[in-house]
Design a protein around this motif. Structure first.
Motif: not given
Length: 599
Positions: A223-227, A234-241, A320-323, A338-347
């Motif tokens: 669900v996170i990946s799709i939304k 889209g995928l092109q933006t993710i690839w380019d960045r 890749l989506l987070i970046y 405060s910690a790297p492992d909070q990146l996915l919950p933030l997204l």
């Protein structure tokens, strides 16, 4: 650099991300209630129905049912349970973080997993399954002696008890981030549910809760990946960045052992690591043996490898989506998290925070990964304590009641210890690195012992024990030095570049050390063995065990009083070594009649 295109500071933005409401709590509690109901069904309803048809049960039958489901489990649920056991909240959150910070090198561990699966299928699994072991460490006594069995059991127990508090703590951090609820308010409640269904339902409850929890894990990640992909156009933006940010990279072909994810570390170092974790660990072997036949165990192994690879791809894509989302405004530098492992919950809160129930689904998925690992380890510890720490030291067979008390008491006690140690884990700064360290300390020697047992017929009991002890001491020394250098900054891992130039909120500028602190003199640039990639740890410990064990056995010329059972060796070894050669020093010719052996 402080960027303030809007009148919002990082503290206000952080508070605005707390969107957990009643629908999210409902989804989360529903997951816990469903897990408890599965435990009630297998612990009371099904058990009572069986008692009506069989009023008596022997100790071995009780243990067999509780620990291995009567060896009548179905292939697909067991395969799914293997995946759920292998994956933890650390994996779901940490894989995405790895890709965000270091790029796509980690994805190629899939190759190591595939090769490991082939090795397990043809070399290790036939031995373990045909011996019908309840505890993995029974093998070490059958092949060598009781000292080696106790050595392996103690090592597994220490590594498990040190690992479980971190398994619980990491998803609790994610829960705290999206709800604001104190970590120590949620962990005891959630873990008590897990302890309950593991205690009353045994491995059947563990396997079927794993299946439900696996669905939640998969749904939350997809669900996170799709939304997230839709929202970022889209995928092109993710690839380019990611291309512009240097995240799309291949493992480097280098002989430098300190490179975290090189071709060498992935293929040479990764394979022993995954052979150990996917076949020699008690939690994994217990599920293979719960299946009716070796053919079923092989099918479960194949499904397990396919599903694990799929999870690695999905979690890496989320990295890749987070970046792509935070390429211009790194939330670590701005202290939004405060910690790297909070990146996915933030997204997740950015993408799904406004949709009722979606944050709850994500947190349920992360906690599901933790609960599946916790329940698996608790059930495995029950097997180890019963088979390795109790049965060898009692003169008469254990009664059905005493067997039940030992197994369920182990689950309860280890569960309480794990929850209690969460309070300690909170104050350990490098807790995740410490977890890898403690796991590797056990993995290296144990991988070496099982390898010499199955593949090296010339290694005898004293050689194996000497090799295991020397390997353990070497691992302890190496990992202490590695932890010291990480803590003092002598050992650094180069991250990909991160930027805050595109932030639209204000934050306090954090002055980072200049690059000069990363430079070292030529004298200090020489290779140090404790700076090697973590993927080499298991191989390092295993090689020491094999070399020391082989040399000691050849020098000691130990006599073997009993015939060596050929079933203790891999089918590969049995093809090329005659039974007389297996124990040629004792001049004993072995004659065995093998019945009902599945190869």
């Amino acid at each position: 650099m402080s960027v303030s295109s809007e009148n919002v500071n990082v503290g206000e933005l952080n508070k605005s991300l707390l969107h957990f409401d009643w629908s999210d709590y409902a989804v989360f509690l529903l997951m816990l209630a469903g897990s408890a109901m599965i435990g009630i069904y297998f612990g009371f309803v099904q058990r009572n129905s069986k008692k009506k048809s069989a009023d008596t049960a022997h100790e071995s039958e009780v243990a067999n049912e509780y620990l291995m489901g009567g060896k009548r489990m179905s292939v697909f649920p067991v395969a799914v349970s293997l995946v759920a056991s292998w994956i933890s909240g650390i994996f779901l959150l940490g894989t995405a973080t790895e890709i965000y910070l270091y790029g796509t090198n980690y994805i190629y561990v899939i190759i190591s997993l595939a090769v490991s699966g082939i090795i397990i299928r043809f070399i290790f699994l036939p031995v373990f399954y045909n011996l019908q072991l309840t505890s993995t460490y029974e093998y070490l006594e059958m092949r060598f002696d009781k000292r080696l069995r106790m050595f392996g059991s103690v090592m597994y127990t220490i590594s498990t008890i040190s690992y479980l508090p971190v398994v619980i703590y990491v998803p609790a951090l994610a829960f705290n981030q999206v709800t604001g609820v104190n970590i120590h308010a949620v962990t005891p409640f959630v873990c008590l549910v897990c302890i309950f269904y593991t205690l009353v339902g045994g491995i059947k409850a563990v396997v079927w809760t794993d299946c439900v929890q696996m669905i939640l894990m998969l749904l939350s990640m997809i669900v996170i990946s799709i939304k997230g992909t839709i929202d970022i156009t889209g995928l092109q933006t993710i690839w380019d960045r990611n291309w512009d940010g240097g995240r799309l990279n291949f493992p480097e072909l280098t002989s430098d052992l300190t490179e975290r994810h090189s071709v060498l570390s992935l293929l040479i170092g990764g394979i022993p690591l995954y052979v150990y974790t996917c076949s020699m660990s008690q939690s994994m072997l217990q599920r293979y043996v719960a299946l009716p036949s070796l053919k079923d165990a092989n099918k479960a192994l194949i499904i397990f490898m396919i599903l694990i690879s799929a999870f690695i791809i999905i979690c890496s894509y989320n990295g890749l989506l987070i970046y792509a989302w935070y390429a211009g405004c790194d939330p670590l530098k701005t202290k939004l998290i405060s910690a790297p492992d909070q990146l996915l919950p933030l997204l997740m809160m950015n993408v799904l925070g406004d949709y009722p129930g979606m944050p709850g689904l994500f947190i349920a998925g992360i906690f599901s990964a933790a609960l599946s690992t916790l329940s698996t380890c608790l059930n495995s510890m029950a097997a180890v304590v019963l088979e390795d720490f109790c049965k060898p030291f009692v003169k008469s067979p254990l009664s059905e009641k005493r067997t039940g008390y030992i197994m369920r008491g182990t689950v309860l006690i280890i569960g309480i210890i794990s929850v209690t140690l969460v309070f300690v884990v909170e104050y350990l700064g490098t807790v995740l690195q410490l977890t890898v360290t403690l796991s590797s300390m056990a993995a290296g020697p144990l991988f070496g012992l099982f390898t010499v047992g199955i593949l090296c017929p010339w290694v005898k009991r004293r050689g194996a024990l000497t090799g295991g002890i020397v390997s353990l001491l070497a691992m302890i020394l190496m990992l202490i030095y590695a932890q010291h250098d990480i803590a003092t900054g002598a050992l650094k891992f180069t991250r990909k570049p991160l930027s805050t130039d595109g932030c639209n909120y204000s934050f306090t500028n954090v002055v980072e050390p200049t690059n000069s602190t990363l430079l070292v003199d030529e004298e200090e640039s020489t290779f140090r063995i404790h700076h090697m990639s973590y993927l080499f740890y298991t191989l390092f410990g295993g090689v020491i065990t094999i070399i020391v064990g082989s040399v000691t056995s050849l020098i000691w010329k130990e006599k073997t009083e009993e015939d060596v059972n050929p079933m203790l060796f891999s089918p590969f070894v049995r093809k090329f070594v005659t039974f007389k050669e297996v124990d040629r020093r004792s001049c004993v010719t072995h004659t065995f009649e093998l019945k009902n052996v599945q190869t």
